[in-house]
Every structure is written in structure tokens, then in C-alpha cells.
Design an enzyme around this catalytic site. Structure first.
Site, PDB file in Angstrom:
ATOM      1  N   SER A  96       0.428 -67.541 -11.375  1.00 25.48           N
ATOM      2  CA  SER A  96      -0.068 -67.861 -12.671  1.00 25.48           C
ATOM      3  C   SER A  96       1.690 -67.829 -13.188  1.00 25.48           C
ATOM      4  O   SER A  96       1.759 -67.448 -14.038  1.00 25.48           O
ATOM      5  CB  SER A  96       0.040 -65.829 -12.883  1.00 25.48           C
ATOM      6  OG  SER A  96       0.848 -64.559 -12.359  1.00 25.48           O
ATOM      7  N   HIS A 130       4.536 -62.342 -25.883  1.00 35.26           N
ATOM      8  CA  HIS A 130       4.819 -63.899 -25.553  1.00 35.26           C
ATOM      9  C   HIS A 130       4.440 -64.243 -27.361  1.00 35.26           C
ATOM     10  O   HIS A 130       4.690 -63.663 -27.806  1.00 35.26           O
ATOM     11  CB  HIS A 130       3.282 -64.780 -24.868  1.00 35.26           C
ATOM     12  CG  HIS A 130       3.374 -64.231 -23.690  1.00 35.26           C
ATOM     13  ND1 HIS A 130       3.434 -63.318 -22.700  1.00 35.26           N
ATOM     14  CD2 HIS A 130       3.969 -65.469 -22.654  1.00 35.26           C
ATOM     15  CE1 HIS A 130       3.515 -63.310 -21.222  1.00 35.26           C
ATOM     16  NE2 HIS A 130       3.595 -64.934 -20.889  1.00 35.26           N
ATOM     17  N   LYS A 134      -0.075 -68.428 -27.628  1.00 35.69           N
ATOM     18  CA  LYS A 134      -0.789 -67.750 -26.356  1.00 35.69           C
ATOM     19  C   LYS A 134      -2.590 -67.597 -27.072  1.00 35.69           C
ATOM     20  O   LYS A 134      -2.505 -66.872 -27.740  1.00 35.69           O
ATOM     21  CB  LYS A 134       0.267 -66.775 -26.050  1.00 35.69           C
ATOM     22  CG  LYS A 134      -0.636 -67.036 -24.358  1.00 35.69           C
ATOM     23  CD  LYS A 134       0.683 -65.919 -23.873  1.00 35.69           C
ATOM     24  CE  LYS A 134       0.126 -65.723 -22.079  1.00 35.69           C
ATOM     25  NZ  LYS A 134      -0.129 -66.960 -21.884  1.00 35.69           N
TER      26      LYS A 134
END
Ligand SMILES: NC(=O)C1=CN([C@@H]2O[C@H](COP(=O)(O)OP(=O)(O)OC[C@H]3O[C@@H](n4cnc5c(N)ncnc54)[C@H](OP(=O)(O)O)[C@@H]3O)[C@@H](O)[C@H]2O)C=CC1
Ligand SMILES: O=C(O)C1=N[C@H](C(=O)O)C[C@H](O)C1
Length: 234
Positions: A96, A130, A134
Site C-alpha cells: 500500500s 491526500h 485520489k
């Protein structure tokens, strides 16, 4: 080493620069699942989109091309991918997060969760931030961190997206802010104080370098590995 870049977006482009600097050649760069011959590559690096990753990865297994995948948001199919990898005697690393810093942060998270498991007055929560492009939430890294806590801390058995605190569940808040490469914070809060640990990525180079190092490492191997094996930590 001849590299196929499956996904030529923000990460694909950053990986290209680092791979060339380390003396590698990019033989395929695609943002599509068709029209390329994967057997031209010694290794493939997939940083694509959640609904393309499984196909890209399995295609590599079927052609005996080792594959590194950093794509997040496709893990419902992870076990299926592992079964195909074993059947085809492929080579695979999914992470990840490929950065050295986050992999150290994973270890720190496990250690802290184990300690905090004995202190019932603290409740855990997590925040990830983020960039606005995303596609998935929570981030793959946040899910890995939550899984680390669940493994080490007896009070938690699952996680959920949102800031509502419920019994045995780790609440994860996901924020989307322009141009943020990736920030993860874990808080243990009590009535009297809060203990926090944070990882802040300043750019995408750490993720990209980790993926290229993983690609160099996997060459000539078969099996399913993790970034821990590559970095020899933990
Ligand atoms: N593990 C880690 O360390 C990290 C993981 N990531 C993850 O990597 C992934 C990519 O991130 P990022 O580069 O920022 O995203 P981008 O959106 O910038 O890039 C993704 C690229 O994949 C392309 N794509 C779409 N369909 C396919 C397909 N079938 N085959 C190959 N490529 C395809 C997209 O093309 P188009 O735009 O034309 O649709 C786009 O160019 C995400 O899942 C992200 O969460 C990101 C950073 C670090
Ligand atoms: O989409 C991103 O950008 C990132 N994705 C990964 C994740 O979902 O954890 C890793 C990093 O945080 C950047």
C-alpha cells in the site's frame, strides 16, 4: 533491467525518472490494458487505477513477468490474485506504500499499538490527507495501519471510514486537499492528553524509489513477497 510501467500517471512518470537514473530502461508505458506485449519486459510496475490493477497483475503472472503493484483500492481481489500467482509460479509484491519512511512508520505503529493495548483510557483514531484526484478512501496506507493496530491491540477488531467513535472500531477520517502527496496521523486520545504519530510525504519520490528497489529485488525470484522482505526490517 527492462521495465513495463502499467499506469503512466503521476506515479508512473516519477518512477520513470528514478528508474532511468538507476540505469534501467522503460520498454512499455501504458495507461491502457491493450496493445502491448508484456513479455518484452523483465519486470512490470503497476501504478494504475483500482479497476485495472487485477487484470494488469494477472496478465503478468500468465506471462511469467514479475510484478510490483502499488495500486490501492483493488484488494477485494487480492486473495484471488495470490492464488493465480501461485498457480502460474509468478512473482509478486503488493504494498500500500513503498516508501522507506512509511515502512518504518508501519513498524512504529505496531509497536505503539502493542503498548497502548494495556492502557484502556486511550482511544485510537486516524486521519489521512491526500490530493483531490485520489479515487479511493480511506487510503491503502491507512488500511494497512488499521490492520497493524487490530493485530496488536486487543480492544480493536475493525476500522471504518468516518469520525464516529464506536466500540472496537478504529475511525478513519479521509481529507482531500489540493496537491497533498500523502499524510497519515494516528492519535491515541484520553481525557488528559493525546499521543500522536505522523508520517508526511513531501513528494512522490520516496514511493517511486521504493517501487524501483522492489523491482530490482524481485528479479529472478518466484513467490509472493512484501516490502518488509525487500527492506529487511521488522
Ligand atoms: N503504494 C504506493 O506507494 C503508492 C500508491 N499509489 C497508488 O497508485 C495508483 C496510481 O496513483 P497515481 O499515479 O497518483 O494516479 P494517476 O491517476 O496519476 O495515474 C493512474 C494512471 O493509470 C492509468 N490507467 C487507467 N486505466 C489503466 C489500465 N487499464 N492499465 C494501465 N493504466 C491505466 C490512468 O490513465 P487515464 O488517466 O487515461 O485513465 C492514469 O494515467 C493509485 O491507486 C494510488 O493510490 C500512489 C502513490 C504511492
Ligand atoms: O493515491 C496516492 O497518492 C497515494 N496512495 C497510497 C495510499 O492509498 O495509501 C500511498 C500514498 O499515500 C499516496
Amino acid at each position: 533491467m527492462k521495465i513495463a510501467l502499467l499506469g503512466y500517471g503521476k506515479m508512473g512518470k516519477t518512477i520513470e525518472k528514478i528508474a532511468i537514473d538507476r540505469g534501467h530502461e522503460i520498454v512499455i508505458k501504458t495507461s491502457d490494458e491493450d496493445g502491448y506485449d508484456i513479455t518484452k519486459a523483465d519486470v512490470a510496475i503497476d501504478f494504475s487505477v483500482p479497476n485495472a490493477a487485477f487484470f494488469n497483475i494477472v496478465n503478468c503472472f500468465k506471462h511469467q513477468v514479475p510484478v510490483i503493484s502499488g495500486t490501492t483500492g483493488w484488494l477485494d481481489n487480492y486473495n484471488k490474485a495470490i492464488a493465480i500467482c501461485e498457480e502460474e509460479k509468478g512473482a509478486f509484491i503488493y504494498a500500500s506504500n513503498f516508501s522507506l519512511g512509511v515502512n518504518i512508520f508501519f513498524e512504529l505503529n505496531n509497536y505503539l499499538a502493542k503498548m497502548m493495548g494495556q492502557l484502556k483510557q486511550y482511544e485510537v483514531s486516524m486521519e489521512e490527507i491526500h490530493h483531490t484526484q485520489k479515487l479511493d478512501a480511506p487510503s491503502g496506507t491507512a488500511i494497512s495501519l488499521a490492520e497493524g493496530i487490530i493485530k496488536e491491540h486487543p480492544e480493536y477488531t475493525n476500522w471504518k471510514l468516518g469520525n464516529e467513535e464506536t466500540n472496537k472500531t478504529i475511525p478513519i477520517t479521509a481529507k482531500r486537499i489540493e496537491n497533498v502527496p500523502g499524510t497519515h496521523r494516528i492519535d491515541y486520545g484520553s481525557h488528559t492528553d493525546t499521543i500522536s504519530i505522523t508520517h508526511t510525504a513531501h513528494n512522490r519520490e520516496g514511493f517511486a524509489l521504493g517501487a524501483v528497489i522492489a523491482a530490482e529485488w524481485i528479479l529472478g525470484k518466484t513467490g509472493v513477497f512484501a516490502m518488509k522482505d525487500v527492506l529487511n526490517i521488522g
